[in-house]
Write a protein that holds these residues in place. Structure first.
Motif, PDB file in Angstrom:
ATOM      1  N   ALA A  63      27.950  46.041  39.383  1.00  0.00           N
ATOM      2  CA  ALA A  63      28.348  47.321  38.794  1.00  0.00           C
ATOM      3  C   ALA A  63      27.561  47.654  37.534  1.00  0.00           C
ATOM      4  CB  ALA A  63      29.847  47.303  38.488  1.00  0.00           C
ATOM      5  N   LYS A  64      27.313  46.674  36.680  1.00  0.00           N
ATOM      6  CA  LYS A  64      26.619  46.947  35.419  1.00  0.00           C
ATOM      7  C   LYS A  64      25.208  47.460  35.682  1.00  0.00           C
ATOM      8  CE  LYS A  64      25.546  44.926  30.913  1.00  0.00           C
ATOM      9  NZ  LYS A  64      25.710  43.734  30.043  1.00  0.00           N
ATOM     10  N   ASP A  65      24.501  46.807  36.603  1.00  0.00           N
ATOM     11  CA  ASP A  65      23.148  47.251  36.930  1.00  0.00           C
ATOM     12  C   ASP A  65      23.171  48.632  37.571  1.00  0.00           C
ATOM     13  OD1 ASP A  65      20.207  46.752  37.417  1.00  0.00           O
ATOM     14  OD2 ASP A  65      20.881  46.933  39.503  1.00  0.00           O
ATOM     15  N   ALA A  66      24.179  48.897  38.395  1.00  0.00           N
ATOM     16  CA  ALA A  66      24.268  50.208  39.042  1.00  0.00           C
ATOM     17  C   ALA A  66      24.489  51.308  38.018  1.00  0.00           C
ATOM     18  CB  ALA A  66      25.401  50.208  40.068  1.00  0.00           C
ATOM     19  N   VAL A  67      25.347  51.051  37.023  1.00  0.00           N
ATOM     20  CA  VAL A  67      25.571  52.035  35.962  1.00  0.00           C
ATOM     21  C   VAL A  67      24.280  52.283  35.194  1.00  0.00           C
ATOM     22  CG1 VAL A  67      26.751  52.431  33.770  1.00  0.00           C
ATOM     23  CG2 VAL A  67      28.031  51.578  35.738  1.00  0.00           C
ATOM     24  N   ALA A  68      23.541  51.210  34.919  1.00  0.00           N
ATOM     25  CA  ALA A  68      22.266  51.354  34.198  1.00  0.00           C
ATOM     26  C   ALA A  68      21.263  52.166  35.013  1.00  0.00           C
ATOM     27  CB  ALA A  68      21.697  49.977  33.872  1.00  0.00           C
ATOM     28  N   ARG A  69      21.239  51.955  36.327  1.00  0.00           N
ATOM     29  CA  ARG A  69      20.317  52.711  37.172  1.00  0.00           C
ATOM     30  C   ARG A  69      20.693  54.190  37.195  1.00  0.00           C
ATOM     31  NH1 ARG A  69      20.092  50.147  42.918  1.00  0.00           N
ATOM     32  NH2 ARG A  69      18.524  51.774  43.221  1.00  0.00           N
ATOM     33  N   ARG A  90      22.130  55.841  34.756  1.00  0.00           N
ATOM     34  CA  ARG A  90      21.720  56.413  33.477  1.00  0.00           C
ATOM     35  C   ARG A  90      20.210  56.579  33.415  1.00  0.00           C
ATOM     36  NH1 ARG A  90      25.469  54.099  28.545  1.00  0.00           N
ATOM     37  NH2 ARG A  90      27.142  55.609  28.866  1.00  0.00           N
ATOM     38  N   ALA A  91      19.474  55.625  33.988  1.00  0.00           N
ATOM     39  CA  ALA A  91      18.020  55.755  34.010  1.00  0.00           C
ATOM     40  C   ALA A  91      17.591  56.983  34.797  1.00  0.00           C
ATOM     41  CB  ALA A  91      17.387  54.494  34.610  1.00  0.00           C
ATOM     42  N   GLY A  92      18.381  57.342  35.791  1.00  0.00           N
ATOM     43  CA  GLY A  92      18.105  58.533  36.579  1.00  0.00           C
ATOM     44  C   GLY A  92      18.716  59.788  36.006  1.00  0.00           C
ATOM     45  N   GLY A  93      19.220  59.703  34.758  1.00  0.00           N
ATOM     46  CA  GLY A  93      19.760  60.882  34.095  1.00  0.00           C
ATOM     47  C   GLY A  93      21.154  61.263  34.540  1.00  0.00           C
ATOM     48  N   ILE A  94      21.892  60.332  35.166  1.00  0.00           N
ATOM     49  CA  ILE A  94      23.241  60.614  35.656  1.00  0.00           C
ATOM     50  C   ILE A  94      24.250  59.952  34.724  1.00  0.00           C
ATOM     51  CG2 ILE A  94      24.832  60.402  37.601  1.00  0.00           C
ATOM     52  CD1 ILE A  94      22.267  59.990  39.344  1.00  0.00           C
ATOM     53  N   GLU A  95      25.136  60.732  34.155  1.00  0.00           N
ATOM     54  CA  GLU A  95      26.165  60.196  33.276  1.00  0.00           C
ATOM     55  C   GLU A  95      27.297  59.577  34.116  1.00  0.00           C
ATOM     56  OE1 GLU A  95      26.271  59.913  29.982  1.00  0.00           O
ATOM     57  OE2 GLU A  95      24.243  60.697  29.873  1.00  0.00           O
ATOM     58  N   VAL A  96      27.886  58.502  33.602  1.00  0.00           N
ATOM     59  CA  VAL A  96      28.976  57.818  34.293  1.00  0.00           C
ATOM     60  C   VAL A  96      30.154  57.701  33.342  1.00  0.00           C
ATOM     61  CG1 VAL A  96      29.715  55.726  35.490  1.00  0.00           C
ATOM     62  CG2 VAL A  96      27.340  56.503  35.680  1.00  0.00           C
ATOM     63  N   ALA A  97      31.330  58.034  33.826  1.00  0.00           N
ATOM     64  CA  ALA A  97      32.563  57.861  33.047  1.00  0.00           C
ATOM     65  C   ALA A  97      33.563  57.070  33.885  1.00  0.00           C
ATOM     66  CB  ALA A  97      33.161  59.205  32.651  1.00  0.00           C
ATOM     67  N   ILE A 104      31.810  54.559  51.018  1.00  0.00           N
ATOM     68  CA  ILE A 104      30.997  53.371  50.756  1.00  0.00           C
ATOM     69  C   ILE A 104      31.645  52.211  51.504  1.00  0.00           C
ATOM     70  CG2 ILE A 104      29.982  51.909  48.980  1.00  0.00           C
ATOM     71  CD1 ILE A 104      29.126  54.848  48.879  1.00  0.00           C
ATOM     72  N   THR A 105      31.002  51.721  52.556  1.00  0.00           N
ATOM     73  CA  THR A 105      31.655  50.756  53.438  1.00  0.00           C
ATOM     74  C   THR A 105      31.801  49.381  52.807  1.00  0.00           C
ATOM     75  OG1 THR A 105      29.539  50.179  54.471  1.00  0.00           O
ATOM     76  CG2 THR A 105      30.826  51.938  55.488  1.00  0.00           C
ATOM     77  N   ASP A 106      30.949  49.030  51.838  1.00  0.00           N
ATOM     78  CA  ASP A 106      31.034  47.703  51.239  1.00  0.00           C
ATOM     79  C   ASP A 106      31.700  47.712  49.868  1.00  0.00           C
ATOM     80  OD1 ASP A 106      29.055  49.008  49.880  1.00  0.00           O
ATOM     81  OD2 ASP A 106      27.569  47.397  50.036  1.00  0.00           O
ATOM     82  N   ASP A 107      32.301  48.858  49.488  1.00  0.00           N
ATOM     83  CA  ASP A 107      32.961  48.988  48.184  1.00  0.00           C
ATOM     84  C   ASP A 107      32.027  48.617  47.039  1.00  0.00           C
ATOM     85  OD1 ASP A 107      35.125  49.629  49.690  1.00  0.00           O
ATOM     86  OD2 ASP A 107      36.498  48.217  48.765  1.00  0.00           O
ATOM     87  N   ASN A 108      30.745  48.796  47.241  1.00  0.00           N
ATOM     88  CA  ASN A 108      29.738  48.380  46.258  1.00  0.00           C
ATOM     89  C   ASN A 108      29.273  49.601  45.491  1.00  0.00           C
ATOM     90  OD1 ASN A 108      27.494  47.421  44.874  1.00  0.00           O
ATOM     91  ND2 ASN A 108      26.893  46.054  46.545  1.00  0.00           N
ATOM     92  N   PHE A 109      29.547  49.634  44.190  1.00  0.00           N
ATOM     93  CA  PHE A 109      29.142  50.781  43.383  1.00  0.00           C
ATOM     94  C   PHE A 109      27.629  50.974  43.453  1.00  0.00           C
ATOM     95  CE2 PHE A 109      28.132  53.040  39.439  1.00  0.00           C
ATOM     96  CZ  PHE A 109      29.078  54.049  39.455  1.00  0.00           C
ATOM     97  N   ALA A 110      26.888  49.868  43.628  1.00  0.00           N
ATOM     98  CA  ALA A 110      25.428  49.972  43.709  1.00  0.00           C
ATOM     99  C   ALA A 110      24.988  50.771  44.932  1.00  0.00           C
ATOM    100  CB  ALA A 110      24.801  48.579  43.744  1.00  0.00           C
ATOM    101  N   SER A 111      25.795  50.771  45.988  1.00  0.00           N
ATOM    102  CA  SER A 111      25.437  51.552  47.177  1.00  0.00           C
ATOM    103  C   SER A 111      25.420  53.042  46.861  1.00  0.00           C
ATOM    104  CB  SER A 111      26.424  51.273  48.308  1.00  0.00           C
ATOM    105  OG  SER A 111      26.345  49.930  48.729  1.00  0.00           O
ATOM    106  N   ILE A 112      26.222  53.453  45.885  1.00  0.00           N
ATOM    107  CA  ILE A 112      26.217  54.856  45.480  1.00  0.00           C
ATOM    108  C   ILE A 112      24.847  55.234  44.934  1.00  0.00           C
ATOM    109  CG2 ILE A 112      27.245  56.535  43.895  1.00  0.00           C
ATOM    110  CD1 ILE A 112      29.806  54.887  44.000  1.00  0.00           C
ATOM    111  N   VAL A 113      24.254  54.322  44.159  1.00  0.00           N
ATOM    112  CA  VAL A 113      22.936  54.601  43.580  1.00  0.00           C
ATOM    113  C   VAL A 113      21.889  54.726  44.691  1.00  0.00           C
ATOM    114  CG1 VAL A 113      21.238  53.840  41.890  1.00  0.00           C
ATOM    115  CG2 VAL A 113      23.647  53.319  41.540  1.00  0.00           C
ATOM    116  N   ASP A 114      21.975  53.841  45.699  1.00  0.00           N
ATOM    117  CA  ASP A 114      21.065  53.974  46.844  1.00  0.00           C
ATOM    118  C   ASP A 114      21.281  55.308  47.550  1.00  0.00           C
ATOM    119  OD1 ASP A 114      20.025  51.434  46.365  1.00  0.00           O
ATOM    120  OD2 ASP A 114      21.517  50.462  47.646  1.00  0.00           O
ATOM    121  N   GLY A 115      22.530  55.720  47.639  1.00  0.00           N
ATOM    122  CA  GLY A 115      22.833  57.012  48.259  1.00  0.00           C
ATOM    123  C   GLY A 115      22.273  58.176  47.459  1.00  0.00           C
TER     124      GLY A 115
END
Length: 889
Positions: free
Chosen positions: A525-531, A533-540, A653-664
């Motif tokens: 999750a931490k890396d996904a949040v960082a990705r 933000r790197a792409g200009g997307i705010e997360v709350a 998200i079938t794997d409940d992986n927040f990082a999959s959202i970033v791939d999406g």
């Protein structure tokens, strides 16, 4: 019925523990109706099919098809109709299950309930419950309605599906609660759809069906969705502009022809209508559908399942993601993170969830740590087993966390239980705030207890120092320690033991230590949040959890600093009372929200959308559904998510992986880029045809009027062979790289922005200008009118194919793109050329189109002219890259 009024009305009939009479229950059922959520009328496939035609662009294409049939251009009309039907069929298939959210909610309150009717226990269907019924509940029961407790014994309930709180909430019939308290703080109430995890209770039904907290969510979900996907917003605005531009251009062209003279009225009408139909990019819906379908297939490979086709691009357009905490950013499994012994020794525990994987690092006495873990195992009612290739647990998640800690220490839970036979058990009760077990180990009987630090300190008189010697308890130091851990967001428990003959000997105990628990973040999750933000997307993070816990999790994710403020539901309620501006000023800069109720999640989303954001909402619980429905795109977690969340969402998200959202998000941006390429291709081709006719009409002001460069049927044919295959094939372009490095598109950015306008004006001018030059030249050297049109049509087909190849990237040189990365386009370009050449030689088609074969010499000369377009486009891309580099400095 709701709030205190409902409680007061319901209380009277059941004060003698006799419940309602059968007659009173029947009367109440007639007044309030069955305890079920109403089933919304779901649109059938036919209604969904016709809904696909509610688009301004579709209206334009319907008009285009009608005009084609009126002109006798059957092939063009049939083609346009086929595109419309294909688009509608695919859209219908995708949306068949789009309105099932309320149906999923209804499944959560089926079954039976135990009530007291006519003074005796009775089992009734849940649908027969009415306000005023006296309900009996036990551990494991699903709560059938909203209930006010009149008696409770060790009651705790899992309310995460409503509040987002990962820990079971303790309940107490004697608790005094304010009427406007958040759901998570209403200790004297149980809510429909939640689960009793501990104890036994009796309570009065205060609300049923739509009046329950669950029903209120269902009511909001049944309302029409007010947000619109980003792509549809942009396409709608784009189509209005295209339609207006085409209308103005053709009116101006007809005026110029009338002024120059030399054109008959019937010919101009046929030309104007044919030109209008050919310049409308009717291939866009098919290409758009293909691009979205390809994106859907690529997203599925990254564990993202699309429920609504348009959501493919919507995810890539997000500028703000509001994420639930429990089960989305965290694993939704309580984990012991820290252990503090009374001698000051500290241990950090890694790993998360029920898997014993992880390590324990510290500088203290591990024998004392084992004593603490054994106490946690014995004062315990849960199970932890390894079966089917994975660890499985049952029981209270706090108890499970102690079993996992023992496994991480290498202890055998079964050996501990066999060696120390249980004699008595002290069940956990919220009013006592502890649980315990009396066990015999050989000839010695031990009392093991765990509970709140305050309670354990009150029961203990000694502790073990670093040398293993019992010493007087340093209560002040221990209290300071657990207060510090509490401020960091941990749930803190204390453990103690003593030799005793009775489970009631809860005094003069030996304090063993403190454990700090938390629902840990997902590893990725931490890396996904960082990705993001790197792409200009705010997360709350938006959660119903305690503010201290929310801050701790958010700080670990990098969403906030350890001292940054957390906006609570109470804060939002107070700001809302001051007006919408005050609420917006509070919500928009915040990145951590805690103790938030379902309607407040929706309020946060709408505030951000009013502020210009395209908002995505992730979640897995019923409490997330209203916000997911209100957002531009709703994202449900598939493994742990409720039916409600999955049915409300646009994608899962079938794997409940927040990082999959970033791939999406990356795939969504690829889809949008391909749609831009298709639009640029279609509009540039249409513009070039308009310019060709404009220049022809303009030439009439400086000399004899020139005949129209193409007749209507040739214009329609050009639209088919110059774009008919290439635009769809272009939608298959793979990623170019760096999609996530770019800032998100501004919400106000139109799809037809500066770069595409530059591209259309440049390439359209080159194609239209050179085609006119060829037309003027061949007429000037005496080539007959029909043959000149034939050569111009071939020239425009060549332009279309070269332009399609160069449209593979807006910035990269065609020479640097892997040639076969998009085999569909590589096949579509020569196929379109072959189809046109075949048409020149087939008598039926050539007669209708008034075409004739082109000599190899003429074909090569026309290809040489078309190559100028390649040089111009490459030069423009070089200029764009240079401009981008200067802007980056």
């Amino acid at each position: 019925m709701d709030s205190q009024e409902g409680l007061n009305r319901a209380a009277a009939p059941a004060t003698r523990n006799e419940g309602l009479t059968s007659v009173a229950a029947a009367d109440a059922l007639a007044r309030h109706g069955p305890n079920r959520l109403p089933e919304p009328p779901l649109p059938g496939p036919l209604a969904l099919f016709f809904r696909q035609f509610r688009s301004p662009f579709i209206y334009i294409l319907v008009i285009a098809a009608a005009v084609s049939f009126l002109l006798g251009q059957m092939s063009s009309g049939v083609f346009i109709v086929a595109v419309l039907l294909l688009n509608a069929v695919i859209g219908t298939i995708q949306e068949v299950s789009a309105t099932r959210a309320a149906a999923a909610l209804r499944k959560m309150v089926k079954g039976t309930a135990k009530v007291i009717r006519d003074g005796a226990p009775k089992t009734v269907d849940i649908e027969e419950l009415v306000p005023g019924d006296l309900v009996m509940l036990a551990s494991g029961d699903k709560v059938p309605a909203d209930i006010r407790l009149v008696h409770s014994q060790s009651v705790a309930a899992d309310e995460s599906m409503l509040t987002g709180e990962s820990l079971a909430t303790t309940k107490n019939a004697q608790a005094m609660v304010a009427d406007d308290a958040p759901l998570g703080d209403r200790q004297n109430q149980l809510f429909a759809g939640t689960i009793m995890t501990h104890g036994r209770a009796r309570g009065l039904v205060t609300a049923t069906a739509l009046d329950t907290e669950l029903g209120k969510i269902a009511g909001r979900l049944s309302a029409p969705r007010t947000s619109e996907p980003p792509l549809m917003i942009r396409i709608r605005k784009f189509t209005y502009k295209v339609a207006a531009a085409i209308f103005v251009a053709i009116v101006l062209l007809v005026a110029m022809m009338l002024m120059s003279g030399g054109y008959d009225a019937e010919g101009m009408i046929l030309m104007a209508i044919g030109l209008a139909v050919s310049t409308i990019p009717e291939g866009l819906p098919a290409a758009l559908t293909v691009a979205l379908a390809i994106g859907m297939r690529r997203m599925a490979a990254h564990n993202v399942i699309i429920r609504k086709l348009i959501a493919v691009e919507a995810l890539g357009s997000c500028t703000f993601i509001c994420s639930d905490k429990t089960g989305t950013l965290t694993v939704n499994e309580l984990t012991i993170r820290k252990v503090v012994l009374p001698d000051g020794s500290r241990f950090d525990v890694s790993g998360e969830g029920v898997s014993p994987g992880g390590a324990i690092d510290g500088n203290g006495n591990t024998d004392r740590l084992r004593d603490l873990a054994i106490t946690g195992v014995l004062a315990n009612e849960s199970q932890l087993d390894y079966a089917g290739g994975e660890w499985d647990s049952s029981g209270d998640i706090v108890d499970v966390a102690f079993l996992v800690l023992a496994k991480k220490l290498g202890l055998s839970i079964s050996d501990i239980n066999e060696r120390q036979r249980r004699l008595d058990m002290i069940p956990y009760e919220s009013e006592n705030a502890y649980s315990g077990s009396l066990n015999r180990d050989g000839d010695t009987t031990w009392l093991y207890v765990k509970g709140s630090p305050e309670k354990m300190l009150a029961c203990c008189t000694q502790m073990i120092d670093a040398s293993g010697t019992p010493v007087a308890l340093d209560a002040a130091a221990i209290q300071a320690e657990f207060e510090s851990l509490g401020r960091q967001g941990y749930r803190v428990l204390a453990l103690a033991r003593r030799q005793a003959d009775s489970a009631e000997a809860l005094a003069d105990m030996t304090f063993l230590g403190l454990v700090a628990m938390i629902d840990p973040i997902r590893p990725e999750a931490k890396d996904a949040v960082a990705r993001c933000r790197a792409g200009g997307i705010e997360v709350a993070m938006v959660t119903g959890d305690h503010p201290a816990t929310a801050r701790a999790i958010a700080a670990e994710l990098g969403l906030c600093g350890p001292d940054d403020p957390v906006v609570t539901g109470t804060d939002i309620r107070a700001a809302t009372a001051q007006g919408a501006d005050a609420a917006d000023a509070l919500i928009r800069p915040a990145r951590v929200f805690a103790r938030i109720e379902p309607q407040q999640k929706e309020q946060i989303v709408t505030s951000l959308m009013r502020g210009g954001h395209f908002v995505g909402v992730t979640g897995d619980g019923v409490n997330d559904a209203p916000a997911m429905g209100a957002a531009n795109v709703g994202i449900a977690m598939g493994k742990r998510g409720t039916d409600v969340a999955r049915e409300t969402a646009d994608l899962i998200i079938t794997d409940d992986n927040f990082a999959s959202i970033v791939d999406g998000i990356e795939q969504g941006r690829i889809v949008y880029n391909n749609i831009r390429k298709v639009i640029a291709l279609l509009i540039a081709t249409g513009f070039s045809a308009l310019l060709l006719f404009f220049l022809t009409a303009l030439a009439g002001f400086f000399g004899p009027a020139l005949p129209m460069p193409m007749i209507a049927v040739q214009l329609l044919w050009l639209n088919l062979v110059a774009n008919g295959l290439q635009d769809v094939a272009l939608a298959f372009e793979p990623k170019e790289g760096g999609e996530l490095d770019a800032r998100p598109r501004r919400p106000s950015e139109p799809i037809f922005e500066r770069h595409i306008i530059e591209h259309v004006l440049l390439t359209g001018t080159v194609m239209g200008g050179l085609a006119f030059a060829v037309y003027w030249y061949v007429l000037h050297i005496g080539i007959p009118e029909a043959e000149a049109r034939n050569l111009v049509l071939m020239q425009m087909v060549l332009f279309g194919n070269i332009h399609a190849l160069n449209s593979r990237s807006e910035r990269r040189s065609l020479l640097r793109i892997p040639f076969f990365a998009n085999p569909f386009l590589i096949c579509a370009v020569p196929l379109a050329q072959i189809i046109h050449i075949a048409a020149l030689h087939l008598p039926v088609i050539s007669d209708v189109l008034q075409l004739q074969p082109v000599t190899p010499r003429e074909w090569l000369l026309l290809l040489g002219v078309a190559s100028i377009l390649f040089v111009v486009e490459e030069a423009h891309k070089w200029t764009v890259r240079r401009r981008d580099r200067r802007a980056a400095r």
